[in-house]
Motif scaffolding. Structure first.
Motif, short mmCIF file in Angstrom:
data_model
loop_
_atom_site.label_atom_id
_atom_site.label_comp_id
_atom_site.label_asym_id
_atom_site.label_seq_id
_atom_site.Cartn_x
_atom_site.Cartn_y
_atom_site.Cartn_z
N LEU A 190 0.80 -1.22 0.00
CA LEU A 190 0.00 0.00 0.00
C LEU A 190 0.84 1.28 0.00
O LEU A 190 0.34 2.34 -0.38
N PHE A 191 2.11 1.20 0.39
CA PHE A 191 2.98 2.37 0.29
C PHE A 191 2.93 2.95 -1.12
O PHE A 191 3.05 4.15 -1.32
N TYR A 192 2.77 2.07 -2.11
CA TYR A 192 2.83 2.49 -3.52
C TYR A 192 1.47 2.91 -4.07
O TYR A 192 1.41 3.52 -5.12
N ILE A 221 -0.88 4.35 -1.80
CA ILE A 221 -1.30 5.42 -0.89
C ILE A 221 -0.01 6.08 -0.37
O ILE A 221 0.43 5.80 0.75
N PRO A 222 0.61 6.92 -1.17
CA PRO A 222 1.94 7.42 -0.82
C PRO A 222 2.02 8.41 0.35
O PRO A 222 3.07 8.53 0.95
N GLN A 223 0.95 9.08 0.69
CA GLN A 223 1.04 10.15 1.68
C GLN A 223 0.32 9.85 2.99
O GLN A 223 -0.01 10.76 3.74
N ARG A 224 0.07 8.58 3.28
CA ARG A 224 -0.73 8.25 4.45
C ARG A 224 -0.16 7.04 5.18
O ARG A 224 0.49 6.19 4.58
N ASP A 225 -0.42 6.95 6.46
CA ASP A 225 -0.03 5.78 7.24
C ASP A 225 -0.89 4.61 6.77
O ASP A 225 -2.11 4.68 6.81
N THR A 226 -0.26 3.57 6.29
CA THR A 226 -1.00 2.44 5.72
C THR A 226 -1.16 1.28 6.71
O THR A 226 -1.83 0.30 6.40
N ASN A 227 -0.59 1.39 7.90
CA ASN A 227 -0.65 0.30 8.87
C ASN A 227 -2.09 -0.02 9.26
O ASN A 227 -2.50 -1.18 9.21
N GLU A 228 -2.84 0.98 9.68
CA GLU A 228 -4.22 0.73 10.11
C GLU A 228 -5.08 0.26 8.95
O GLU A 228 -5.95 -0.60 9.13
N ILE A 229 -4.83 0.77 7.75
CA ILE A 229 -5.60 0.33 6.58
C ILE A 229 -5.32 -1.15 6.31
O ILE A 229 -6.23 -1.92 6.03
N ALA A 230 -4.06 -1.54 6.41
CA ALA A 230 -3.69 -2.95 6.21
C ALA A 230 -4.38 -3.84 7.24
O ALA A 230 -4.92 -4.90 6.89
N HIS A 231 -4.39 -3.41 8.50
CA HIS A 231 -5.07 -4.19 9.55
C HIS A 231 -6.56 -4.29 9.25
O HIS A 231 -7.17 -5.36 9.42
N LEU A 245 -4.12 -1.39 -7.50
CA LEU A 245 -2.85 -2.03 -7.18
C LEU A 245 -3.07 -3.40 -6.53
O LEU A 245 -2.46 -4.39 -6.93
N LEU A 246 -3.97 -3.47 -5.56
CA LEU A 246 -4.24 -4.74 -4.89
C LEU A 246 -4.86 -5.76 -5.84
O LEU A 246 -4.49 -6.94 -5.82
N ALA A 247 -5.77 -5.31 -6.69
CA ALA A 247 -6.40 -6.22 -7.66
C ALA A 247 -5.39 -6.69 -8.71
O ALA A 247 -5.52 -7.80 -9.24
N LEU A 248 -4.40 -5.89 -8.98
CA LEU A 248 -3.38 -6.22 -9.97
C LEU A 248 -2.50 -7.39 -9.53
O LEU A 248 -2.03 -8.17 -10.36
#
Length: 102
Positions: free
Chosen positions: A33-35, A37-47, A80-83
């Motif tokens: 998700l870093f790639y 969502i470049p400007q946001r903390d992706t940890n909580e989104i991943a969880h 990106l995830l679907a890719l």
């Protein structure tokens, strides 16, 4: 300074050094998700993705429409995830075609 300062770089460096073998599912998603969502903390989104879908494979099998229902997942991240699954299939098919049959 935040305890999270440099987190993205540390995660990237860890991947480059050791691969994904010792990563938790949410860390794999976070790195990906870093790639998207470049400007946001992706940890909580991943969880949240793992909570909603149950596992990394289920996240990657979800449709972009399903993924976008998770707060923080927009068009770029959903694409990106679907890719990922299609990229893996494409890779496997092309490797199989290039394997010399004895």
């Amino acid at each position: 300074m935040s305890i999270h300062a440099g987190h993205r770089q540390r995660l990237k460096d860890r991947f480059l050094k050791d691969g994904l073998d010792h990563f938790e599912e949410h860390e794999v998603l976070e790195l990906l998700l870093f790639y998207g969502i470049p400007q946001r903390d992706t940890n909580e989104i991943a969880h949240e993705l793992i909570r909603k879908f149950g596992s990394l494979p289920k996240v990657l099998e979800a449709t972009p429409e399903e993924l976008k229902k998770v707060p923080g997942i927009g068009d770029h991240a959903a694409t990106l995830l679907a890719l990922v699954i299609d990229l893996c299939r494409y890779y496997q098919v092309n490797c199989a075609r290039q394997t010399e049959i004895l």
